[in-house]
Design an enzyme around this catalytic site. Structure first.
Site, PDB file in Angstrom:
ATOM      1  N   LEU A  23      -1.922 -12.749  -6.098  1.00 27.00           N
ATOM      2  CA  LEU A  23      -0.679 -12.921  -6.858  1.00 27.00           C
ATOM      3  C   LEU A  23      -0.760 -12.211  -8.218  1.00 27.00           C
ATOM      4  CD1 LEU A  23      -0.025 -16.668  -5.972  1.00 27.00           C
ATOM      5  CD2 LEU A  23       0.957 -14.647  -4.885  1.00 27.00           C
ATOM      6  N   ASP A  71       1.789  -3.909  -9.494  1.00 28.35           N
ATOM      7  CA  ASP A  71       1.618  -5.251 -10.051  1.00 28.35           C
ATOM      8  C   ASP A  71       2.032  -5.294 -11.521  1.00 28.35           C
ATOM      9  OD1 ASP A  71       0.529  -5.576  -7.553  1.00 28.35           O
ATOM     10  OD2 ASP A  71      -1.537  -5.582  -8.251  1.00 28.35           O
ATOM     11  N   GLY A 131      -7.584 -14.591  -7.494  1.00 25.99           N
ATOM     12  CA  GLY A 131      -8.059 -14.238  -6.149  1.00 25.99           C
ATOM     13  C   GLY A 131      -7.086 -14.595  -5.041  1.00 25.99           C
ATOM     14  N   HIS A 147       0.830  -1.213   0.000  1.00 25.47           N
ATOM     15  CA  HIS A 147       0.000   0.000   0.000  1.00 25.47           C
ATOM     16  C   HIS A 147       0.863   1.261   0.000  1.00 25.47           C
ATOM     17  CE1 HIS A 147      -4.147  -1.689   0.382  1.00 25.47           C
ATOM     18  NE2 HIS A 147      -3.431  -2.747   0.726  1.00 25.47           N
ATOM     19  N   GLU A 206      -7.126  -1.148 -15.352  1.00 25.63           N
ATOM     20  CA  GLU A 206      -7.596  -1.623 -14.039  1.00 25.63           C
ATOM     21  C   GLU A 206      -8.422  -0.528 -13.343  1.00 25.63           C
ATOM     22  OE1 GLU A 206      -5.894  -4.711 -12.759  1.00 25.63           O
ATOM     23  OE2 GLU A 206      -7.363  -4.721 -11.148  1.00 25.63           O
TER      24      GLU A 206
HETATM   25  C1  GLA Z   1      -2.836  -4.594  -4.855  1.00 23.86           C
HETATM   26  C2  GLA Z   1      -2.754  -3.437  -5.842  1.00 23.86           C
HETATM   27  C3  GLA Z   1      -1.362  -2.812  -5.846  1.00 23.86           C
HETATM   28  C4  GLA Z   1      -0.908  -2.467  -4.442  1.00 23.86           C
HETATM   29  C5  GLA Z   1      -1.137  -3.660  -3.501  1.00 23.86           C
HETATM   30  C6  GLA Z   1      -0.832  -3.299  -2.072  1.00 23.86           C
HETATM   31  O1  GLA Z   1      -2.016  -5.628  -5.272  1.00 23.86           O
HETATM   32  O2  GLA Z   1      -3.063  -3.877  -7.136  1.00 23.86           O
HETATM   33  O3  GLA Z   1      -1.360  -1.661  -6.673  1.00 23.86           O
HETATM   34  O4  GLA Z   1      -1.530  -1.311  -3.971  1.00 23.86           O
HETATM   35  O5  GLA Z   1      -2.441  -4.152  -3.571  1.00 23.86           O
HETATM   36  O6  GLA Z   1       0.517  -3.064  -1.897  1.00 23.86           O
END
Ligand code: GLA
Length: 383
Positions: free
Chosen positions: A126, A173, A123, A33, A161
């Site tokens: 990953l 991600d 879910g 986060h 997204e």
């Molecule tokens: C998800 C979101 C990422 C990031 C994480 C927490 O994976 O897609 O952008 O914010 O949560 O670190």
């Protein structure tokens, strides 16, 4: 997987694909986060990939099919818009739309047939969605001759997204999926998108990273994730900062006075987590992977107590791994379910696996999925 996608394409469309591209899911080693707060993250790509087979068309229609749905979605390029897309096809078709926002000439582009297969569990936290987005982004960028660099392709996936799927997620991600290299982590500054690829050295040091998929499903388009993001933004505003990236540990005293208790704890998580990423990277470089455990452990405590995004199953996976000799353990990803990770010497894998399974059974929790992951190469063209 490459063959599965090519075969799926051939069975579905009755001809061979023109090319096959793939992109991995990710595990975040540390930095949770922090991405949407302009901070630091340190994820790596895992050896589980989404694969996309693509074939030319001479009209302006896109068709997309996949191994995980019996439905084929067909759309004309003139109709591509966030409002027109929903369900699983919002991920691949959202990327096609987002490429248009980043310079692809969608008014003149030819249509394509796409077939997607994936071995990234859905879910589980990953990044199964980022794997699909990144593979499609790379495939369409090349096919349409757009020529964007990988950091920009990550932004394309993130836009899909955010605007099409409707999840207010950060850049981590997609960046991990596109920028990663084998046996290495991606140390990313989410403000500048400067990325340093740093060798992890797990294998050389006889270490295994186990994933414990709690099978507690989470979704980032709703609820807790967006609420955490809103708290962070409110905290930054109240402190007069553009983002929490600009708040340091020296500011926490002032933050405690200015903010309500909950917002303060959200802010403290992000501020201390940014520092833990920097500490982890420095320690890894200076002392090797066997020395990073305390930062992983502290990150979990911060997510559990300050950010409040853990669940009992994740806590149990983490404490059981720690009690059985893991070097470090934490939940990974957005939280509210999904997976925990634990780093340990190879010989402990059977012990930790057995003990985590036993602990879950004893509490009456659903049996978790436990598997080792390797740090793998990012998105690529496979054939
Ligand atoms: C998800 C979101 C990422 C990031 C994480 C927490 O994976 O897609 O952008 O914010 O949560 O670190």
């Amino acid at each position: 997987m490459t063959t599965t996608a090519a075969q799926g394409f051939a069975e579905w469309y009755g001809r061979a694909p023109a090319g096959v591209w793939s992109a991995p899911g990710r595990v975040n080693l540390i930095g949770e986060h922090t991405d949407y707060n302009d901070g630091f993250v340190f994820p790596f790509a895992i050896d589980r990939r989404a694969v996309v087979a693509l074939g030319d068309r001479d009209d302006r229609v896109i068709r997309v099919a996949s191994s995980f749905s019996t439905e084929t979605v067909t759309i004309h390029l003139d109709e591509l818009s966030p409002e027109a897309l929903s369900g699983w096809s919002a991920y691949p078709l959202g990327v096609a739309w987002a490429l248009g926002r980043f310079g692809a000439d969608l008014e003149h582009a030819r249509g394509v047939d796409l077939y997607i297969a994936s071995e990234v569990p859905i879910g589980a936290g990953l990044s199964s969605s980022a794997a699909i987005e990144s593979a499609i982004a790379l495939a369409l960028d090349e096919h349409w001759g757009v020529g964007l660099d990988r950091a920009t392709l990550a932004k394309v996936g993130q836009l899909a997204e955010n605007r099409v799927v409707g999840a207010p997620t950060g850049i981590m991600d997609q960046a991990a999926s596109l920028l990663a290299e084998a046996d290495a982590g991606v140390f990313l500054d989410c403000r500048s998108l400067d990325a340093d690829v740093i060798p992890l050295g797990f294998r050389a040091d006889g270490l295994t990273l186990l994933v414990v998929d709690t099978r507690v499903e989470h979704a980032h388009a709703s609820g807790g994730y967006a609420a955490r993001r809103a708290s962070c933004e409110a905290g930054a505003r109240a402190l007069g900062a553009d983002s929490l990236r600009d708040v340091g540990s020296a500011d926490l005293g002032r933050a405690a006075e200015l903010l309500d208790d909950e917002t303060f704890r959200r802010v403290r998580h992000v501020v201390t987590e940014n520092q833990r990423v920097l500490d982890t990277v420095r320690t890894l470089r200076e002392h090797g992977p066997g020395a990073i455990g305390p930062f992983l452990d502290a990150s979990h405590v911060s997510m559990r107590d300050d950010f409040e995004i853990s669940v009992p199953e994740l806590d149990l996976a983490v404490t059981t791994a720690q009690a059985n000799g893991a070097i470090g353990a934490r939940m990974t990803g957005g939280g509210f379910g999904g997976s925990a990770i634990a780093l340990m010497v190879d010989a402990l894998v059977p012990v930790v696996t057995r003990e985590v399974l036993a602990a879950f059974a004893e509490r009456g929790y659903r049996e978790p999925g436990i598997f080792a992951v390797q740090a793998d190469q990012g998105a690529r063209r496979d054939s």
